[in-house]
Every structure is written in C-alpha cells, then in structure tokens.
Design a protein around this motif. Structure first.
Motif, short mmCIF file in Angstrom:
data_model
loop_
_atom_site.label_atom_id
_atom_site.label_comp_id
_atom_site.label_asym_id
_atom_site.label_seq_id
_atom_site.Cartn_x
_atom_site.Cartn_y
_atom_site.Cartn_z
N LEU A 1 40.40 1.51 50.36
CA LEU A 1 40.15 1.42 48.99
C LEU A 1 40.51 0.29 48.12
CD1 LEU A 1 41.16 5.32 48.26
CD2 LEU A 1 38.95 4.42 48.95
N ASP A 2 39.56 -0.57 48.14
CA ASP A 2 39.87 -2.00 47.62
C ASP A 2 39.67 -1.88 46.33
OD1 ASP A 2 40.50 -4.63 47.69
OD2 ASP A 2 38.43 -5.41 48.36
N GLU A 3 40.53 -2.60 45.37
CA GLU A 3 40.43 -2.60 44.01
C GLU A 3 40.42 -1.22 43.52
OE1 GLU A 3 38.04 -5.17 41.92
OE2 GLU A 3 38.61 -6.91 43.11
N SER A 4 41.36 -0.32 43.85
CA SER A 4 41.54 0.91 43.77
C SER A 4 41.93 1.16 42.27
CB SER A 4 42.67 1.80 44.53
OG SER A 4 43.76 1.05 44.49
N ASP A 5 42.38 0.32 41.51
CA ASP A 5 42.82 0.33 40.10
C ASP A 5 41.44 0.54 39.44
OD1 ASP A 5 42.31 -2.15 41.07
OD2 ASP A 5 43.75 -2.94 39.54
N THR A 6 40.46 -0.18 39.60
CA THR A 6 39.39 -0.20 39.04
C THR A 6 38.40 1.06 39.56
OG1 THR A 6 39.31 -2.71 39.35
CG2 THR A 6 37.25 -1.40 38.75
N MET A 7 38.44 1.32 40.51
CA MET A 7 37.92 2.79 40.81
C MET A 7 38.38 3.90 40.17
SD MET A 7 36.67 2.89 45.03
CE MET A 7 38.38 1.82 45.73
N LEU A 8 39.59 4.03 40.09
CA LEU A 8 40.18 5.06 39.16
C LEU A 8 39.99 4.95 37.68
CD1 LEU A 8 43.48 5.28 41.23
CD2 LEU A 8 41.68 6.74 41.20
N ASP A 9 39.83 3.75 37.13
CA ASP A 9 39.33 3.51 35.78
C ASP A 9 38.24 3.99 35.53
OD1 ASP A 9 42.03 2.30 35.17
OD2 ASP A 9 41.29 0.33 35.43
N LEU A 10 37.15 3.74 36.55
CA LEU A 10 35.89 4.32 36.51
C LEU A 10 35.61 5.65 36.54
CD1 LEU A 10 34.38 1.08 38.15
CD2 LEU A 10 34.25 1.56 35.58
N GLY A 11 36.75 6.45 36.91
CA GLY A 11 36.61 7.80 37.01
C GLY A 11 36.10 8.51 38.52
N PHE A 12 36.40 7.67 39.39
CA PHE A 12 35.82 8.05 40.87
C PHE A 12 37.05 8.91 41.41
CE2 PHE A 12 33.34 3.91 41.03
CZ PHE A 12 32.36 4.63 40.32
N VAL A 13 38.33 9.56 40.97
CA VAL A 13 38.99 10.21 41.55
C VAL A 13 38.44 11.52 42.55
CG1 VAL A 13 41.00 11.69 41.45
CG2 VAL A 13 40.87 9.74 39.81
N LYS A 14 37.62 12.24 41.91
CA LYS A 14 37.07 13.43 42.47
C LYS A 14 36.07 12.80 43.47
CE LYS A 14 37.09 16.73 38.71
NZ LYS A 14 36.44 17.65 37.67
N ASP A 15 35.45 11.79 43.56
CA ASP A 15 34.50 11.30 44.53
C ASP A 15 35.41 10.84 45.83
OD1 ASP A 15 32.07 11.43 43.06
OD2 ASP A 15 32.13 9.61 42.29
N ILE A 16 36.62 10.13 45.64
CA ILE A 16 37.40 9.80 46.54
C ILE A 16 37.91 11.17 47.29
CG2 ILE A 16 39.58 8.66 46.96
CD1 ILE A 16 39.26 6.99 44.72
N GLU A 17 38.39 12.20 46.50
CA GLU A 17 38.82 13.37 47.19
C GLU A 17 37.71 14.19 47.99
OE1 GLU A 17 40.08 15.61 43.65
OE2 GLU A 17 41.91 14.69 43.62
N PHE A 18 36.44 14.18 47.64
CA PHE A 18 35.45 14.54 48.44
C PHE A 18 35.25 13.93 49.60
CE2 PHE A 18 30.87 14.62 49.45
CZ PHE A 18 30.65 15.98 49.56
N LEU A 19 35.21 12.53 49.36
CA LEU A 19 35.17 11.77 50.70
C LEU A 19 36.45 11.96 51.63
CD1 LEU A 19 33.67 9.22 51.80
CD2 LEU A 19 35.17 7.68 50.74
#
Length: 430
Positions: free
Chosen positions: A154-172
């Motif tokens: 998960l590259d630049e995970s800080d940005t992904m979390l800021d953009l609200g991708f937490v649930k997408d990551i969990e689904f993945l």
C-alpha cells in the motif's frame, strides 16, 4: 561502502541498476531489501525522494525470479492513490525488471476497461500496480484473480486513508487469501496509518527515515504574505519578477486551478491545469508538454499531481497551503530531487497564516517571509503573520496546534473563498 551486490540481488537486477547509475543503496533500501527478502511485514516511513520504490520493488522482482512456480501468475500487488503514481511506479519497476521475463501491468481509471481486461487475460502479468477504484471494479466483475497474490504494498497509504479508502482496503484484504507479506509505505506516521498498521500487519519491522528538517537539505523555502483578493495578480508578478522558467503551482480545488490557468495565460505566461475533470489522455499530454518546456507553468490539485516525476523541476509554488502537513511535504518534494537544488514558494493569505505556523512547527524551522519590490502587501496582514503561535494546555494534551487567529473572527476575504468548517473545505474536492 555497501553495494547492491551485497544485498544478494539477481545478476539481471544488478545489471538494470547499473544502467540506471544506481551506485549504492540508500539507507532505506539497505534495511528494507534485507527485511522483505526474509518475508517480514514492513511499515516504511520516509519522505519522497528517499528511494522507497526500489526498497519494496527489488525484493519482489528477486522473489519472482527465484521461484519458477510464480511465472505467468499474478503474485505481487501494489496499490497507489492516483493514476499518475501508478504510472510512475510501473515505469520504475519495468526499468528494474527489464533484463528479466517479469511482466508489470498498470490498472487505473480513465481508460477503457476492456483493454485492461484483455491485458490481464493474455499477458498474464506477475506484478500489478493499481488504483483502488479500478481494481475493485475488475475484482467484483471477476476479471482479475488475486488468489495467488502473496505480497501486497500500500504505497502512500497516508494519502489513501485521507481520501477515505479504508473500507475499500478492508474489502480487498478479504480476497487476498494467499497473502504472506504486507508493506505499508507512508511519508509520515500519522494516527490513521498507525491504526491501519496495527490492524493488518503481523509483527512488522518499522523503518523510519528521519530528518532534522524533514525536507531535502537542497530545498530553499520562502513565503510571501498577500491578501486573498490580490493572489492571482501576485502569482503572475512573482513568476515574472523572479524569471521562473518552469514552475509547478499547487492549489486546493479544480475550479481554482482553472481560474489560475486562465489568469496566467491572460498575463502572457503559458500555463495549463491538470485535475480530475480532465481526461487521462489530456493530462498526460499536458504533463509531457510541461516536461518538454512547451508549458511554463503547470497548475495542479494535490490528488492530480501525486506521483508526478519531473526531472530537474526548479520551482514549486503553493498558491494556497494544504490543510495537512503531509500534503505540503509531497508538494515541495517535487523539486530538489536527486541531489539537485530547488525552490518552494508559498503565497499566504488570511486563511494560510495559521496553517504556515503548523508547517513550521512540524519542520522545526521558520520559513522566511519575503517581500517583492514593486508589489505592495497588506501591513495589517504582515503584523498578524508575525504573531507568536498560541498553544493552550488542552491543545498540547490533544497534540493540536492553535493558529495565529485563535478564536478571533477571521479577516474579511473574497466572497469566492469557500466556507471553512474546522480544517475541511465544504462542498469542494481537492
């Protein structure tokens, strides 16, 4: 001096690194490559330009080469927040793997889905780099098989979390049934990254490359204090008076990027804006023209510019400051790369003065406030900017910083300025 050969990488990788004139591994590469080759999870905290891509990509390539059962199978998956970063990662990893049979594919929105489906089916990539949205589209339609993936980055995970991708990551993660290793890469160890690492990493090695100034030592930072209503005029004056031949200008919103582009062109400066409302093809064309010197000023939002790799970029200009320090670091990290010098300029209005205090506290330094001859600035605003930061006991306890305005009423600004609630823009996207 440690060489890449000491890290026991394959001859093909070493040959590619020699072509790229990589003479010795960076500190983060020395630690990471050895850890990942041993199969441990990794939390990688380092600013841009420290060699993070090679740190996690080289062990991937090496592992696929060693294990012949992984040929023609997708076993390595890298998730990144933007198309541009996905493309940059693909280019770098293809260069590292050019003397091998390893295939690297990039998956992102803004291109035809069927084309990507055909590539996945017929080319059978070993490594896929993807944005979250397009990857989930393919996964839900059963067009990509992740059952053999053993490594996730998960590259630049800080940005992904800021953009609200937490649930997408969990689904993945639910679909990565063969996962053996996870790498979290981030510019800063903010609370959201730490929380995610606690949830998904198993006994990780934490590697944090710290810097006293937290920005490249070859970077010069300066700021100019200008009323919000005069910022467009000042930007053109700044570029002209300093004779800046190439600059990347950052702003918060897509609408503002278009307004800045139009204003600069009217003032005789060749400018173009890149943001999410423009097609991928159009953005690539404009970025290519900027790199070739056909465009003098490229205006971008934070998300659109993430992953831009422009060689020898002399200047970055913050038309307005981002609400998060990590975004400031990413912005200024576009210049002063690979040992080159660079200049980062911030234009501060009524709403930016409190934010610059937070950035200065995080960096542990004062950013010089300059003035340009021939352009009058607001003396009242200058006075406010020089006020010492106020921090209450509650703020200290919660780790929050109170800006120069405190609880006082904001200075009057342009009617076009979006309403603020806390630290978020209401009704507009970055």
């Amino acid at each position: 001096i440690m060489s890449f050969k000491n890290l026991k990488l394959s001859p093909e990788i070493l040959r590619a690194l020699k072509d790229l004139e990589y003479k010795e591994p960076t500190p983060i590469q020395k630690e990471s490559i050895d850890i990942l080759k041993r199969g441990r999870d990794l939390l990688l905290i380092a600013k841009t330009g420290t060699g993070k891509t090679a740190a996690f990509a080289l062990p991937m390539i090496n592992d696929i080469q060693k294990d012949h059962t992984k040929q023609n199978k997708l076993t390595k998956l890298i998730i990144a927040p933007t198309k541009e970063l996905v493309q940059q990662l693909q280019k770098s990893i293809q260069e590292y793997a050019k003397y091998t049979d390893i295939k690297v594919d990039a998956i992102y929105g803004g291109t035809k889905l069927n084309t990507q489906i055909k590539r996945l089916c017929f080319e059978k990539p070993n490594i896929v780099i993807a944005t979250t949205g397009r990857l989930l589209d393919l996964l839900k339609q059963n067009h990509i098989n992740l059952t053999k993936v053993d490594t996730l980055v998960l590259d630049e995970s800080d940005t992904m979390l800021d953009l609200g991708f937490v649930k997408d990551i969990e689904f993945l993660l639910e679909h990565l049934t063969n996962l053996k290793q996870i790498v979290l890469s981030s510019a800063t160890l903010q609370p959201s990254v730490k929380k995610l690492s606690n949830q998904i990493l198993h006994n990780p090695k934490v590697i944090e490359v710290k810097s006293n100034d937290r920005v490249n030592e070859n970077l010069t930072q300066e700021a100019y204090i200008v009323p919000q209503k005069n910022k467009l005029e000042f930007l053109s004056f700044l570029i002209g008076s300093k004779n800046i031949q190439q600059s990347l200008v950052f702003c918060k919103t897509k609408a503002l990027a278009d307004e800045i582009e139009q204003n600069l062109n009217l003032d005789g400066l060749k400018a173009a804006a890149v943001h999410g409302d423009k097609t991928q093809g159009k953005r690539k064309k404009l970025i290519a023209q900027f790199k070739e010197g056909k465009i003098q000023v490229l205006v971008a939002t934070d998300v659109a510019a993430r992953g831009l790799d422009i060689e020898d970029l002399p200047c970055v200009i913050n038309f307005d400051l981002p609400f998060m320090v990590v975004d400031y670091l990413h912005r200024v990290g576009r210049t002063a790369r690979a040992g080159k010098s660079g200049l980062a300029i911030s234009i501060l209005d009524e709403y930016d003065i409190s934010l610059i205090k937070e950035i200065e506290k995080y960096l542990g330094l004062k950013i010089p406030k300059e003035q340009l001859d021939g352009f009058d600035t607001d003396k009242k605003l200058q006075t406010i900017a020089k006020k010492t930061i106020v921090q209450t006991k509650d703020d200290k306890k919660a780790g929050r910083i109170k800006g120069a305005f405190g609880n006082k009423k904001r200075l009057k600004a342009s009617k076009k300025e979006p309403k603020l609630r806390g630290k978020r823009i209401i009704g507009q996207q970055r």
